[in-house]
Write a protein that holds these residues in place. Structure first.
Motif, PDB file in Angstrom:
ATOM      1  N   ARG A  23      29.352 103.963  -0.941  1.00 44.16           N
ATOM      2  CA  ARG A  23      28.417 105.006  -0.477  1.00 44.16           C
ATOM      3  C   ARG A  23      28.616 105.271   1.018  1.00 44.16           C
ATOM      4  NH1 ARG A  23      24.809 101.846  -3.714  1.00 44.16           N
ATOM      5  NH2 ARG A  23      24.500 102.855  -5.755  1.00 44.16           N
ATOM      6  N   ARG A  24      28.823 104.221   1.762  1.00 46.43           N
ATOM      7  CA  ARG A  24      29.026 104.360   3.207  1.00 46.43           C
ATOM      8  C   ARG A  24      30.263 105.214   3.502  1.00 46.43           C
ATOM      9  NH1 ARG A  24      27.199 100.911   7.347  1.00 46.43           N
ATOM     10  NH2 ARG A  24      28.365 101.084   9.295  1.00 46.43           N
ATOM     11  N   LEU A  25      31.292 105.083   2.665  1.00 50.76           N
ATOM     12  CA  LEU A  25      32.526 105.847   2.862  1.00 50.76           C
ATOM     13  C   LEU A  25      32.390 107.302   2.445  1.00 50.76           C
ATOM     14  CD1 LEU A  25      35.101 103.200   1.603  1.00 50.76           C
ATOM     15  CD2 LEU A  25      34.759 103.937   3.966  1.00 50.76           C
ATOM     16  N   GLY A  26      31.395 107.610   1.614  1.00 50.68           N
ATOM     17  CA  GLY A  26      31.162 109.005   1.257  1.00 50.68           C
ATOM     18  C   GLY A  26      31.157 109.339  -0.207  1.00 50.68           C
ATOM     19  N   CYS A  27      31.133 108.353  -1.113  1.00 52.86           N
ATOM     20  CA  CYS A  27      31.075 108.662  -2.542  1.00 52.86           C
ATOM     21  C   CYS A  27      29.757 109.374  -2.870  1.00 52.86           C
ATOM     22  CB  CYS A  27      31.164 107.380  -3.371  1.00 52.86           C
ATOM     23  SG  CYS A  27      32.839 106.760  -3.577  1.00 52.86           S
ATOM     24  N   GLU A  28      29.847 110.455  -3.620  1.00 49.65           N
ATOM     25  CA  GLU A  28      28.644 111.167  -4.048  1.00 49.65           C
ATOM     26  C   GLU A  28      27.975 110.477  -5.230  1.00 49.65           C
ATOM     27  OE1 GLU A  28      28.679 115.380  -4.329  1.00 49.65           O
ATOM     28  OE2 GLU A  28      30.086 115.633  -2.662  1.00 49.65           O
ATOM     29  N   LEU A  29      28.748 109.735  -5.978  1.00 49.83           N
ATOM     30  CA  LEU A  29      28.215 108.934  -7.081  1.00 49.83           C
ATOM     31  C   LEU A  29      28.983 107.618  -7.101  1.00 49.83           C
ATOM     32  CD1 LEU A  29      26.609 108.449  -9.731  1.00 49.83           C
ATOM     33  CD2 LEU A  29      28.461 109.652 -10.934  1.00 49.83           C
ATOM     34  N   ALA A  50      41.271 106.615  -0.509  1.00 47.67           N
ATOM     35  CA  ALA A  50      41.134 107.722  -1.448  1.00 47.67           C
ATOM     36  C   ALA A  50      39.787 108.416  -1.283  1.00 47.67           C
ATOM     37  CB  ALA A  50      41.304 107.221  -2.884  1.00 47.67           C
ATOM     38  N   VAL A  51      38.715 107.640  -1.171  1.00 53.08           N
ATOM     39  CA  VAL A  51      37.385 108.228  -0.981  1.00 53.08           C
ATOM     40  C   VAL A  51      37.376 109.123   0.252  1.00 53.08           C
ATOM     41  CG1 VAL A  51      34.966 107.745  -0.468  1.00 53.08           C
ATOM     42  CG2 VAL A  51      36.171 106.353  -2.149  1.00 53.08           C
ATOM     43  N   GLN A  52      37.935 108.643   1.352  1.00 56.09           N
ATOM     44  CA  GLN A  52      37.931 109.427   2.588  1.00 56.09           C
ATOM     45  C   GLN A  52      38.744 110.711   2.449  1.00 56.09           C
ATOM     46  OE1 GLN A  52      38.166 107.104   6.417  1.00 56.09           O
ATOM     47  NE2 GLN A  52      38.754 105.457   5.005  1.00 56.09           N
ATOM     48  N   LEU A  53      39.901 110.637   1.797  1.00 56.71           N
ATOM     49  CA  LEU A  53      40.728 111.825   1.609  1.00 56.71           C
ATOM     50  C   LEU A  53      40.026 112.858   0.735  1.00 56.71           C
ATOM     51  CD1 LEU A  53      44.206 110.127   1.118  1.00 56.71           C
ATOM     52  CD2 LEU A  53      43.592 111.681   2.981  1.00 56.71           C
ATOM     53  N   VAL A  54      39.394 112.402  -0.324  1.00 56.47           N
ATOM     54  CA  VAL A  54      38.680 113.332  -1.205  1.00 56.47           C
ATOM     55  C   VAL A  54      37.531 113.985  -0.454  1.00 56.47           C
ATOM     56  CG1 VAL A  54      37.297 113.529  -3.313  1.00 56.47           C
ATOM     57  CG2 VAL A  54      39.343 112.078  -3.297  1.00 56.47           C
TER      58      VAL A  54
END
Length: 440
Positions: free
Chosen positions: A263-269, A238-242
């Motif tokens: 965080r490594r996957l790309g979450c902004e928060l 889900a993180v990657q798709l968003v």
């Protein structure tokens, strides 16, 4: 290991595979019907007690099916449900399916071969199969649908006879061989190893339908998306798709290590559940936790979530309903902490929010997600790999939530790292974009 399996592992050509005989039995992780009452009155349902690895008889292949020599598989929470015999024994699903008669009758056995993910090599095709050939490297999509149901041609997930393969059907993927319908087969990404490819179809397809499909939340660029369990298998996709779709992923995790993964996957928060305080099914407690979570998100992101990606269930659902912004969407695909949800309905109806139920993914959605994986736009969430003999321990890690990402299982593959047929693409992408959790 059978002669046929050894030939597959050795890379034998398709004509050789087609000539070799099928074994009468094969190794499989399975449940036994005599264990159904094993946990009666028990306080603890340890899945290691009910998952057996040993020989099961090879079934006959239906005209619309293919037989896959499974190189690797992966664990999903439905295997935990099956092995706990909760909420009902999976043998109930098999008996119900078998009542159709014909080829369905094969599924009603005193054993249930588990597993809803697989990657491997096609070794047999039914007489009615087109487009899939012996020797093809494939992954298996989870949805087992009835193509004679008119609704299936609108959306395969709406058909009355739609089933989760390896959970509501027999002969699943945690085995030396697996029986699948031709409508479940997709080409394996050539830059991935067997275990990397095997871990994606169920969770990645589910996340795609929940977020991207018009049947789910239909996410748009700029949407703030709250993702529970952002370092898990489902949440990680889900993180990657968003992130890829121009959204703003906000992850909720339960430890410092999982926060680093998110965080490594790309979450902004990334929000640690410990910073929210008590979370429970009690509506008043849920509102209090929702206020704390909402304050953190508004302070750091500037607005409330447009979408909440929900799969935890009873424990978090009330918080999800509260924290979604006005007019927002809560999309749910599961309830790992319990099915009976309670929440304060005022925050749903008076703020014009929507709850969308989502289950699996139809073949088109699976194909779209598989295309992203093939192009290296989505990375497998594989974090660790077990041998088939240790699948009980692997399932126990899911049961106790001690895992991160997806837990893979080597079936016929003798080692990790095999099955890569496009090393150039793999090298161009780099390890962080091929297996980010294994690289961590």
């Amino acid at each position: 290991m059978s002669e046929l399996t050894r030939a597959v592992v050795a890379g034998a050509p398709a004509d050789v595979l087609a000539r070799l005989p099928l074994p009468a039995e094969y190794e499989a992780a399975h449940l036994r019907i005599e264990d159904v009452d094993l946990f009666s009155g028990a306080a603890e349902r340890d899945v290691r007690r009910t998952i057996h690895v040993g020989p099961v008889p090879m079934p006959e292949l239906a005209p619309d099916e293919v037989l896959v020599a499974v190189m690797a598989s992966a664990l999903n929470y439905n295997t935990v449900w099956s092995a706990k015999f909760e909420p009902i024994p999976s043998f109930t699903f098999l008996r119900h399916y078998a009542k159709q008669g014909g080829w369905a009758a094969r599924h009603d056995q005193p054993f249930h071969v588990l597993g809803s993910d697989a990657a491997g090599v096609v070794v047999r095709t039914g007489s009615g199969v087109r487009g899939t050939r012996v020797g093809d490297h494939v992954v298996v999509a989870t949805a087992h649908v009835d193509d004679q149901d008119p609704v299936t041609h609108h959306d395969g997930m709406l058909g009355a006879e739609q089933r989760a393969w390896g959970f509501e059907t027999n002969y699943g993927g945690l085995a030396e061989f697996a029986v699948v319908r031709a409508s479940q087969v997709l080409p394996k990404a050539p830059h991935l190893s067997w275990e990397e490819a095997a871990c994606s179809p169920l969770c990645a397809g589910t996340a795609y339908r929940m977020l991207i499909s018009e049947r789910g939340a239909n996410m748009r660029q700029g949407d703030v998306v709250l993702i529970w369990g952002a370092a898990g298998g489902l949440g990680g996709y889900a993180v990657q798709l968003v992130r890829n779709g121009g959204g703003i992923p906000v992850g909720v995790v339960s430890s410092d290590a999982k926060a680093a993964v998110a965080r490594r996957l790309g979450c902004e928060l990334v929000v640690d559940r410990r910073d929210i305080g008590e979370i429970s099914a009690d509506p008043e407690t849920a509102v209090k936790a929702g206020k704390r979570l909402g304050q953190i998100i508004r302070q750091e992101i500037g607005e409330d979530p447009h979408i909440v990606f929900e799969h935890v269930g009873r424990e978090t659902f009330g918080v999800s309903v509260f924290v979604a912004g006005r007019g927002g969407t809560i999309v749910t695909c599961g309830s790992s902490t319990g099915y009976q949800h309670t929440f304060d309905n005022r925050y749903l109806w008076m703020r014009l929010k929507k709850v969308i139920g989502s289950h699996g993914a139809n073949l088109y959605e699976q194909r779209q997600m598989n295309r992203l994986i093939q192009r290296g736009r989505i990375a497998p969430m594989l974090s660790e790999v077990y041998p088939l003999r240790a699948v009980g321990d692997a399932a126990r890690s899911l049961q106790q939530n001690t895992h991160t990402g997806k837990v893979g299982v080597l079936c016929a593959a003798p080692a990790t790292g095999l099955g890569v047929t496009d090393p150039d693409l793999r090298a161009r992408l780099g390890r962080d974009r091929v297996a980010p959790l294994m690289a961590a």
